[in-house]
Design a protein around this motif. Sequence first.
Motif, PDB file in Angstrom:
ATOM      1  N   PHE A 476      43.124  50.711  37.860  1.00 28.68           N
ATOM      2  CA  PHE A 476      42.380  50.532  36.619  1.00 28.68           C
ATOM      3  C   PHE A 476      42.726  49.215  35.928  1.00 28.68           C
ATOM      4  O   PHE A 476      41.887  48.620  35.256  1.00 28.68           O
ATOM      5  CB  PHE A 476      42.663  51.698  35.662  1.00 28.68           C
ATOM      6  N   THR A 477      43.963  48.751  36.072  1.00 27.94           N
ATOM      7  CA  THR A 477      44.388  47.542  35.371  1.00 27.94           C
ATOM      8  C   THR A 477      44.120  46.285  36.186  1.00 27.94           C
ATOM      9  O   THR A 477      43.686  45.265  35.640  1.00 27.94           O
ATOM     10  CB  THR A 477      45.894  47.618  35.043  1.00 27.94           C
ATOM     11  N   PHE A 478      44.371  46.323  37.489  1.00 31.21           N
ATOM     12  CA  PHE A 478      44.280  45.109  38.298  1.00 31.21           C
ATOM     13  C   PHE A 478      43.281  45.231  39.454  1.00 31.21           C
ATOM     14  O   PHE A 478      42.375  44.420  39.577  1.00 31.21           O
ATOM     15  CB  PHE A 478      45.660  44.743  38.850  1.00 31.21           C
ATOM     16  N   GLY A 479      43.453  46.221  40.313  1.00 31.17           N
ATOM     17  CA  GLY A 479      42.683  46.284  41.552  1.00 31.17           C
ATOM     18  C   GLY A 479      41.182  46.285  41.359  1.00 31.17           C
ATOM     19  O   GLY A 479      40.462  45.484  41.961  1.00 31.17           O
ATOM     20  N   LEU A 480      40.672  47.167  40.500  1.00 35.29           N
ATOM     21  CA  LEU A 480      39.226  47.263  40.307  1.00 35.29           C
ATOM     22  C   LEU A 480      38.657  46.024  39.632  1.00 35.29           C
ATOM     23  O   LEU A 480      37.507  45.643  39.891  1.00 35.29           O
ATOM     24  CB  LEU A 480      38.891  48.504  39.482  1.00 35.29           C
ATOM     25  N   SER A 481      39.437  45.383  38.766  1.00 34.87           N
ATOM     26  CA  SER A 481      38.938  44.177  38.101  1.00 34.87           C
ATOM     27  C   SER A 481      38.651  43.070  39.105  1.00 34.87           C
ATOM     28  O   SER A 481      37.703  42.290  38.934  1.00 34.87           O
ATOM     29  CB  SER A 481      39.951  43.691  37.054  1.00 34.87           C
ATOM     30  N   GLY A 482      39.472  42.983  40.160  1.00 31.51           N
ATOM     31  CA  GLY A 482      39.176  42.022  41.212  1.00 31.51           C
ATOM     32  C   GLY A 482      37.843  42.324  41.877  1.00 31.51           C
ATOM     33  O   GLY A 482      37.047  41.409  42.153  1.00 31.51           O
ATOM     34  N   LEU A 483      37.564  43.599  42.114  1.00 30.70           N
ATOM     35  CA  LEU A 483      36.287  43.983  42.716  1.00 30.70           C
ATOM     36  C   LEU A 483      35.130  43.748  41.742  1.00 30.70           C
ATOM     37  O   LEU A 483      34.021  43.406  42.171  1.00 30.70           O
ATOM     38  CB  LEU A 483      36.338  45.446  43.140  1.00 30.70           C
ATOM     39  N   PHE A 484      35.369  43.932  40.439  1.00 27.62           N
ATOM     40  CA  PHE A 484      34.324  43.639  39.451  1.00 27.62           C
ATOM     41  C   PHE A 484      33.905  42.177  39.537  1.00 27.62           C
ATOM     42  O   PHE A 484      32.712  41.850  39.462  1.00 27.62           O
ATOM     43  CB  PHE A 484      34.827  43.942  38.033  1.00 27.62           C
ATOM     44  N   TRP A 485      34.895  41.278  39.678  1.00 29.19           N
ATOM     45  CA  TRP A 485      34.576  39.850  39.755  1.00 29.19           C
ATOM     46  C   TRP A 485      33.713  39.550  40.981  1.00 29.19           C
ATOM     47  O   TRP A 485      32.723  38.822  40.889  1.00 29.19           O
ATOM     48  CB  TRP A 485      35.850  39.019  39.799  1.00 29.19           C
ATOM     49  N   PHE A 486      34.078  40.106  42.115  1.00 29.95           N
ATOM     50  CA  PHE A 486      33.297  39.859  43.333  1.00 29.95           C
ATOM     51  C   PHE A 486      31.896  40.438  43.203  1.00 29.95           C
ATOM     52  O   PHE A 486      30.927  39.864  43.712  1.00 29.95           O
ATOM     53  CB  PHE A 486      34.010  40.451  44.550  1.00 29.95           C
ATOM     54  N   SER A 487      31.751  41.571  42.503  1.00 31.80           N
ATOM     55  CA  SER A 487      30.423  42.142  42.288  1.00 31.80           C
ATOM     56  C   SER A 487      29.583  41.251  41.378  1.00 31.80           C
ATOM     57  O   SER A 487      28.384  41.036  41.627  1.00 31.80           O
ATOM     58  CB  SER A 487      30.553  43.541  41.668  1.00 31.80           C
ATOM     59  N   LEU A 488      30.200  40.694  40.329  1.00 30.19           N
ATOM     60  CA  LEU A 488      29.475  39.797  39.428  1.00 30.19           C
ATOM     61  C   LEU A 488      28.998  38.535  40.131  1.00 30.19           C
ATOM     62  O   LEU A 488      27.979  37.950  39.756  1.00 30.19           O
ATOM     63  CB  LEU A 488      30.378  39.415  38.248  1.00 30.19           C
TER      64      LEU A 488
END
Length: 572
Positions: A476-488
Amino acid sequence: MSFIKAAGNARQLSVIESAYSQELDSTTMHDSSEDSTDQKDFAVPDISLATSSSTIGGTQDPSQMSSLTLNLLSNDDLHHQRQASKDIEKSDAATLSSDESGPQVAEMVNHDKQDPFAQEAEGGVQYRTMAWWQAGMVMIAETVSLGILSLPSALATLGLIPGLILLLSLGGLSTYTGLVIGQFKLRHPHIHSMADAGMVLFGRIGGEIIGVGQLLFFVFIMGSHILTFSIMMNAITSHAACTIVFMLVGMVLSFLLTIPRTLKNLSWWSITSFISIIAAVTITMASISVSRPRTGKVDLWPDADVAFHQAFLAVTNIVFAYAGHVAFFTFISELRKPEDFPKALCLLQGCDVAMYVITAVVIYHFAGDQVKSPALDSAGPLIRKVAYGVAIPTIVVAGVVNGHVAVKYLYVRLFRNSGQDGGKGGNIMYQTTFKARGIWVAINAVLWLVAWVIAEGVPVFNDLLGLTSALFASWFTFGLSGLFWFSLNRGRGWWKNWRMALGSLVAALCFLIGLLICVIGLYASSMSIRENSQRKMAGGSFSCADNSGAKMVGHLDGGKVVEGRALAICSI
């Protein structure tokens, strides 16, 4: 005279038609600008790219029109204009679904693309009411709770220099991931929770898995605060009552404070929580600076005899001190202006980084090898009681904020689409009826009851909390945010220039950090569980024993006697 009147009417009609034409042109230009926006790089989060809060019916904010145009447009003209804008939005959605593929598009087609609170009506419950500073205070109450008091002992384990490097670097990285979450929310207004974000990334099954993990994490955090409340009461009253009674009091108090359905009501309590933790920490630092319990020197680097899993558990204490991201989507959903989220995030990060560094360094400097976790126990018996008493608002409100987000996740999940079929009464989320309030209270009661059972029934609560945090908080803090960036930035060429390349590396680093914390955290937690299973815990499940002074006594490998307090402290 009639000729003059007719000419005047003709000129007025011409102005109306011209204004209407200009407004339609601005709608088309806005639609084109959105297409061009999709081609921009998102290497560095830029919240200003989204304009969802300043649009009405899919068009630019009416303030951009001249006052003459706004006054001359008739109601019919405005109706046709809004209908044309809706047709454009439907056309864009159809184009998107035909040009792209995968679970993300499937979810966007099947899931409500509107903000869950977009149906607010006058006379009902208003959710989007928080100013950015109110959101910042709620975020501080959720993030900066008793986890701050575990940081001095983390520095004692890791050494002063590595501990400070981790505090500052992870603080900066968590700021970046928070900005990415804000940007992802503005790109997908319908997202209200990590579960919704999971649906965008992985489809419905992935979203359901993330939703279960999010709910479990919140419930364990709620249970941790109930347990900490009982520890605090035992410490203040010298165990004047059964611990079960103190836990029941903590559960009922938390339940009552979670009854309001909007976060704005919690923002005022959050201010009290913020003042409370600052006062408790200041009292502790002042007391320790006078008593100076340190017997040895301050270690700049970790000792050679520190086991790997012990060092990594100290690292996770620092990581989880920044782990408030799980609730960020919910906070943004209740902002009056979602684009103001970076201000709230900066308020949070400025406060928590400064408080973490000052508290950890000062207390460790004066307490040294005698530092305890929580750091309040490093002070004398009388000061410890005073500090715990001052910390009561933080102990309660931080749990209430997490409980509120957990209840709202289920509440929105159940009713976000109710009333859309034209049913009587409209969406139940906005109603002030007995039924609407009763359902909220019922969900609230069930979750707090489950949290109380967990707090009562798990003797080694810290191990299970650490296990749950390793499984979910890391993502929730780090891992998914990296995937959010790639999705954007999907389809924009991650390596086409240095900005995109740098953004790709940072996003990949976030994902890797989340993965490592998850895997190694599971290992460290399992080692801790194995060691604690060799110790005889005082008290037990549903016990009246004094958990503020409970002792764990046993023998580890090599015959070393281990003695410590059975204490659970919430990390966020």
